[in-house]
Design an enzyme around this catalytic site. Structure first.
Site, short mmCIF file in Angstrom:
data_model
loop_
_atom_site.label_atom_id
_atom_site.label_comp_id
_atom_site.label_asym_id
_atom_site.label_seq_id
_atom_site.Cartn_x
_atom_site.Cartn_y
_atom_site.Cartn_z
N TRP A 90 12.90 52.24 7.30
CA TRP A 90 14.17 52.50 6.35
C TRP A 90 14.33 54.24 6.11
CZ3 TRP A 90 17.47 48.96 7.30
CH2 TRP A 90 16.66 47.67 7.29
N ASP A 158 15.90 56.12 -2.08
CA ASP A 158 15.94 54.80 -1.68
C ASP A 158 15.03 53.88 -2.46
OD1 ASP A 158 16.44 52.53 -0.62
OD2 ASP A 158 16.32 52.83 1.37
N LYS A 182 16.42 42.31 -3.52
CA LYS A 182 14.83 42.73 -3.59
C LYS A 182 14.53 42.23 -4.99
CE LYS A 182 14.73 45.03 0.61
NZ LYS A 182 14.46 43.93 1.35
N1 PMP Z 1 16.19 50.57 2.41
C1 PMP Z 1 15.21 49.56 2.35
C2 PMP Z 1 14.29 50.25 1.71
C3 PMP Z 1 15.23 48.51 2.67
O1 PMP Z 1 14.00 47.67 2.46
C4 PMP Z 1 16.33 47.68 3.31
C5 PMP Z 1 16.48 46.35 3.77
N2 PMP Z 1 15.33 45.66 3.77
C6 PMP Z 1 17.63 48.54 3.55
C7 PMP Z 1 17.25 49.98 3.12
C8 PMP Z 1 18.74 48.30 4.36
O2 PMP Z 1 19.54 47.44 3.55
P1 PMP Z 1 20.63 46.74 4.17
O3 PMP Z 1 20.22 45.74 5.03
O4 PMP Z 1 21.27 46.21 3.01
O5 PMP Z 1 21.43 47.93 4.81
#
Ligand code: PMP
Length: 341
Positions: A90, A158, A182
């Site tokens: 990510w 993030d 989450k």
């Molecule tokens: N950042 C992190 C740390 C994640 O774990 C995730 C998804 N698991 C995301 C971003 C992406 O989120 P989305 O699927 O809502 O785009």
């Protein structure tokens, strides 16, 4: 997972929201009720993160990836440079999305070792950077920064997979964001906290929907808000507050300790993250020593009602996600099943 009491409250609100004669699913997004819901969510976020008055909190749509787009759109001019710490999938996505808008500088990465450790935090960060972006918890690889470092340029984090899981120095971040699905609720809403001075640093003209300042001005209802997801976040925030962040932090530490101990002592499994200081308390990643063990363990989990334990394809094996609503008793049950192998 969501706590049973949160599900029960949601169920009740689906049938009738307070005395409105409506379901929570029917509330107009510009109603008094929704304004009250959002303002309580903001107040609880400020309180649980111990934020000072310099922050604005907004609830948006588009998930984590939308933030990967909006952060550089708002804060990275074409010829300026943003710094990135690549500690996992990510984090790398956030970095690659930013390349569409400006210059990027990868300051640290642990990709070469399949992210089984955190990269080393840079000793020096150029004050020329527009901001530095990092990911507090690496959902897929199971590493987590134990602290939010001090940083001389605006730090953007993030926190999608570990927000509200422990006490942290959130005030060190200029911006931080988390998808709700989450630790805070269900898919649909994304919480963004922005230090007010950042709203004066928006670098290019943007349509209102992509401009943080407009979302702040419109108090999260610039467009039709995802009311139900925000409502679930409110129920979760109340649940977290009632439990207390210290109790949550302790339980999260106990859950992870139990599981890592089982893995470290096992003749069947090994941890993806061997270096203990880098281990995530939220996502515990481990692999089986043979394909046979992997197959047998998955079958045993299935028979014992343990679902979603299969690891991400880039690590293989297993991942136990120990988000806030997963109890110590749930982890003990997993421990029992591991022991029965
Ligand atoms: N950042 C992190 C740390 C994640 O774990 C995730 C998804 N698991 C995301 C971003 C992406 O989120 P989305 O699927 O809502 O785009």
């Amino acid at each position: 997972m969501l706590p049973a009491e949160v599900l029960a409250q949601a169920q009740e609100a689906i049938m009738a929201y307070q005395n409105t004669g409506m379901s929570v699913l029917e509330l107009p997004h510009r109603s008094m009720e929704v304004a009250a819901m959002i303002s309580e969510c903001n107040a609880l976020t400020m309180e649980l993160c111990e934020l000072d008055d310099n922050y604005e909190v907004i609830w948006m749509q588009g998930g984590g990836r939308m933030q990967f787009c909006m952060i550089p759109m708002n804060f990275l001019a074409d010829n300026d440079t943003a710094g990135f710490i690549d500690s996992g999938f990510w984090a790398e996505e956030a970095f690659s999305y930013a390349t569409y808008y400006g210059q990027v500088n990868l300051l640290a990465t642990s990709k070469a070792i399949n992210y089984c450790r955190l990269p080393e935090w840079p000793k020096e960060v150029s004050d020329q950077l527009s901001y530095l972006h990092f990911t507090t918890n690496n959902t897929i690889f199971g590493t987590q920064w134990p602290e939010i470092p001090e940083c001389d340029v605006p730090l953007i984090a993030d926190m999608s997979s570990d927000i509200f899981s422990r006490r942290r120095n959130y005030n060190r971040c200029a911006v931080f964001y988390a998808v709700a699905q989450k630790n805070v609720g269900i898919p649909g809403a994304t919480m963004v906290a922005i230090r007010k001075d950042m709203l004066d640093r928006i670098v290019r003209p943007l349509p209102p929907m992509l401009n943080y300042k407009e979302h702040v001005k419109e108090k999260s209802v610039l467009n039709t808000a995802n009311v139900f997801s925000i409502y679930l976040s409110l129920l979760m925030l109340r649940w977290i507050k009632a439990k207390g962040i210290d109790a949550i932090e302790k339980e999260n530490a106990d859950k992870a300790k139990l599981l890592y101990k089982a893995i470290d002592n096992s003749e069947f499994f090994k941890p993806h993250v061997k270096y203990k200081a880098d281990r995530s308390l939220m996502n515990v990643c481990f692999t089986a020593n043979t394909p046979e063990i992997e197959k047998n363990f998955l079958k045993l989990c299935d028979e014992n009602n343990i679902t979603g334990i299969k690891g991400h394809r880039s690590v293989g094996g297993f991942r136990a996600s120990l988000y806030n609503a997963v109890s110590l008793a749930d982890v003990k049950e997993l421990f029992r099943v591991m022991d029965a192998l």
